[in-house]
Each structure stands twice: as C-alpha cells, then as structure tokens.
Design a protein around this motif. Structure first.
Motif, PDB file in Angstrom:
ATOM      1  N   THR A 140     -75.065  40.596   4.994  1.00 58.32           N
ATOM      2  CA  THR A 140     -75.633  39.450   5.707  1.00 58.32           C
ATOM      3  C   THR A 140     -75.076  39.335   7.122  1.00 58.32           C
ATOM      4  O   THR A 140     -75.779  38.904   8.038  1.00 58.32           O
ATOM      5  CB  THR A 140     -75.375  38.149   4.924  1.00 58.32           C
ATOM      6  N   ALA A 141     -73.816  39.724   7.307  1.00 59.41           N
ATOM      7  CA  ALA A 141     -73.246  39.694   8.652  1.00 59.41           C
ATOM      8  C   ALA A 141     -73.944  40.705   9.553  1.00 59.41           C
ATOM      9  O   ALA A 141     -74.237  40.419  10.725  1.00 59.41           O
ATOM     10  CB  ALA A 141     -71.742  39.981   8.598  1.00 59.41           C
ATOM     11  N   GLU A 142     -74.232  41.878   9.007  1.00 53.61           N
ATOM     12  CA  GLU A 142     -74.884  42.929   9.796  1.00 53.61           C
ATOM     13  C   GLU A 142     -76.311  42.552  10.179  1.00 53.61           C
ATOM     14  O   GLU A 142     -76.813  42.992  11.226  1.00 53.61           O
ATOM     15  CB  GLU A 142     -74.881  44.236   9.000  1.00 53.61           C
ATOM     16  N   THR A 143     -76.972  41.755   9.356  1.00 49.75           N
ATOM     17  CA  THR A 143     -78.357  41.365   9.652  1.00 49.75           C
ATOM     18  C   THR A 143     -78.449  39.947  10.221  1.00 49.75           C
ATOM     19  O   THR A 143     -79.551  39.412  10.362  1.00 49.75           O
ATOM     20  CB  THR A 143     -79.212  41.462   8.370  1.00 49.75           C
ATOM     21  N   ASN A 144     -77.290  39.346  10.502  1.00 50.40           N
ATOM     22  CA  ASN A 144     -77.230  38.010  11.102  1.00 50.40           C
ATOM     23  C   ASN A 144     -77.916  36.965  10.230  1.00 50.40           C
ATOM     24  O   ASN A 144     -78.678  36.127  10.704  1.00 50.40           O
ATOM     25  CB  ASN A 144     -77.858  38.016  12.496  1.00 50.40           C
ATOM     26  N   ARG A 145     -77.604  37.002   8.934  1.00 48.88           N
ATOM     27  CA  ARG A 145     -78.126  36.030   7.983  1.00 48.88           C
ATOM     28  C   ARG A 145     -76.969  35.199   7.442  1.00 48.88           C
ATOM     29  O   ARG A 145     -75.887  35.706   7.186  1.00 48.88           O
ATOM     30  CB  ARG A 145     -78.831  36.710   6.805  1.00 48.88           C
ATOM     31  N   GLU A 146     -77.203  33.932   7.228  1.00 51.78           N
ATOM     32  CA  GLU A 146     -76.193  33.077   6.620  1.00 51.78           C
ATOM     33  C   GLU A 146     -76.111  33.349   5.119  1.00 51.78           C
ATOM     34  O   GLU A 146     -77.108  33.572   4.444  1.00 51.78           O
ATOM     35  CB  GLU A 146     -76.549  31.607   6.850  1.00 51.78           C
ATOM     36  N   MET A 147     -74.901  33.322   4.583  1.00 51.10           N
ATOM     37  CA  MET A 147     -74.665  33.476   3.144  1.00 51.10           C
ATOM     38  C   MET A 147     -74.086  32.167   2.624  1.00 51.10           C
ATOM     39  O   MET A 147     -73.103  31.660   3.160  1.00 51.10           O
ATOM     40  CB  MET A 147     -73.689  34.639   2.899  1.00 51.10           C
ATOM     41  N   ILE A 148     -74.715  31.610   1.587  1.00 49.69           N
ATOM     42  CA  ILE A 148     -74.271  30.334   1.021  1.00 49.69           C
ATOM     43  C   ILE A 148     -73.906  30.537  -0.447  1.00 49.69           C
ATOM     44  O   ILE A 148     -74.722  31.015  -1.240  1.00 49.69           O
ATOM     45  CB  ILE A 148     -75.373  29.259   1.117  1.00 49.69           C
TER      46      ILE A 148
END
Length: 272
Positions: A140-148
């Motif tokens: 998710t960091a590599e694709t700039n997505r938030e992880m909840i």
C-alpha cells in the motif's frame, strides 16, 4: 390527537423489532462458531445473503472495485475490505494476504484498504500476522494507498494495537479502528493520537458491562426463548422488512461506506 396514535404505535413496534433484531444479530457477530454455521444453513443462509447484499459490494475483488469506483464518482471516499476474520489455518491466512496485495495494486487513487488482522494470521501464531501485515503495508505504501486495521472482538485490542504500533514505527500511512463501546477506548485514544495514521472510531458490537457490575440477571442480554435458528430467521426477516423500502445503496465489501440519497424536502406546513 387520535389520528397520531396509529403512527405512534407503528413507530414503537418498529423500534422494538429493530432492537430485537439487533440483539440477536449481535449475538451472532460475537460468536465465531455461529458466524461459520449460519451462512451454510439452508434456511438462514439465503436470508443472510439478502440482508448483507445491501452492504456487500460483491463476491469478487472486481465487483468491489467497480462499486468503489461508482461511489467515488458521487464524491464519497471509499474503503475496500476483503471480509473475514479469525482465520485458523496458515495457508488461508496467506491466501487472504495475496488478495489484499492484489487489491493494493488495483484500487483507485484515494481508496483505502481495510482488513482484520485475524484474517491474515493474528490467531494462528505470533509471527504470521506481523509478516503478512508488513507485506500489505509495503504494497500500500508503494501504491500510495491508505491501510486501515479494523477493530475486532473485545478480547483482541491488545494484540491488534500492539501490531499497529509496530507497523507505525516503519510506516506513516497505517491507520487503526477502535470501538466506542469499550471502556478502555478513551485511554487507547490518547496513545493513538501520538502515532501516525488515521484513527477510525466505530460503535462496535462488543458487549460491555457497566461499572460497578450489577447482578448477572440484571445485565445479561435478554434473548427470546426460541431456538436460535428461529431467532435468527425472525431477526433477518425483520431487518429485510425494515430496509426493504429504503433506496438501495452501494457499499464496499465490509459495509462501511454507503452512498445515501438525500430525502426529499418536506412541503411547508400550511398555517392553521
């Protein structure tokens, strides 16, 4: 005054049915064995799917992505979750992790990824969940997505929050969910505010006991004296009836995001 009585009686009956349905469904939500059995039941299974269909985006990742895209098109933020928790088999936990990794690469920009840590091995052993969660955090960091990270049962906040703290030492995009119904939440919140990542507050389904504790027969959840299968069938039918006349809303896979229609404005009341 007399003309208001039927409407009042109807509202009271509806509230009572809603409370009873919520009570029975909460019992299922807190019982892992029941949650595994109910969807397989030939009578309750179809009812569960009809009720859940209002809030579940689909059976596949593609379905969820399509729904998320439509919701974002209306201006709402979205979170996608691959439903499931309390996975007891290492292979299934790893397979679920692969689905989350795929989602991390396919989600639309600005769409968050939500997950239960027990879905990826939290109840299997002490090493599997951290390893799988770290893989998802990297993706998710590599694709700039938030992880909840989602909230779970009232017996798991310590392990969930400990793993969240561990991830926060390496990542700044990992948020966490806490339940307002837990007495410990106010203290947990103070600690979480010092960490990066968003905090999601939900009501939660955990059963809590007021303090001081009254006699058991005063706080024990009253359940109608019917076979559980009959209770669930009544509850599910009640829920389906109560929501059946409302506009259907698209939602992501764990039912958090909903696109609601605004009610039509009421006409002005004529002067007496």
């Amino acid at each position: 005054m007399a003309s208001d009585l039927p409407a009042t009686a109807t509202a009271t009956a509806t509230a009572e049915i809603s409370a009873q349905a919520a009570q029975v469904l909460r019992r299922v939500a807190l019982d892992e064995e029941l949650k595994a059995r109910v969807p397989q039941d030939p009578v309750l299974g179809p009812l569960v799917r009809k009720v859940a269909g209002r809030y579940v985006a689909g059976e596949t990742l593609t379905d969820a992505l399509d729904h998320a895209k439509r919701i974002r098109g209306t201006g709402h933020r979205t979170t996608v979750d691959y439903m499931g928790e309390s996975c007891r088999a290492p292979q299934r936990a790893t397979e679920a992790t692969e689905v989350f990794l795929d989602a991390a690469g396919l989600l639309a920009p600005g769409c968050s990824l939500s997950l239960d840590l027990s879905r990826i091995g939290l109840v299997v052993d002490e090493e599997l969940a951290p390893a799988n969660a770290t893989r998802i955090a990297h993706a998710t960091a590599e694709t700039n997505r938030e992880m909840i990270i989602s909230a779970e049962g009232s017996d798991r906040p310590d392990s969930v929050l400990a793993l969240h703290r561990s991830l926060c030492r390496r990542f700044d995009h990992v948020g966490v969910t806490i339940q307002a119904r837990l007495h410990r939440t106010s203290d947990d919140l103070q600690q979480l505010l010092a960490l990066p990542g968003r905090i999601r507050l939900v009501k939660g389904s955990a059963r809590t006991v007021p303090s001081p504790v009254p006699p058991a027969d005063q706080w024990r959840c009253p359940v109608p004296r019917q076979p559980l299968r009959q209770q669930l069938q009544v509850a599910l039918e009640a829920v389906r009836t109560l929501v059946g006349t409302q506009p259907r809303s698209a939602a992501h896979a764990d039912g958090e995001s909903k696109a609601r229609r605004n009610p039509a404005p009421r006409p002005p009341t004529p002067p007496a």
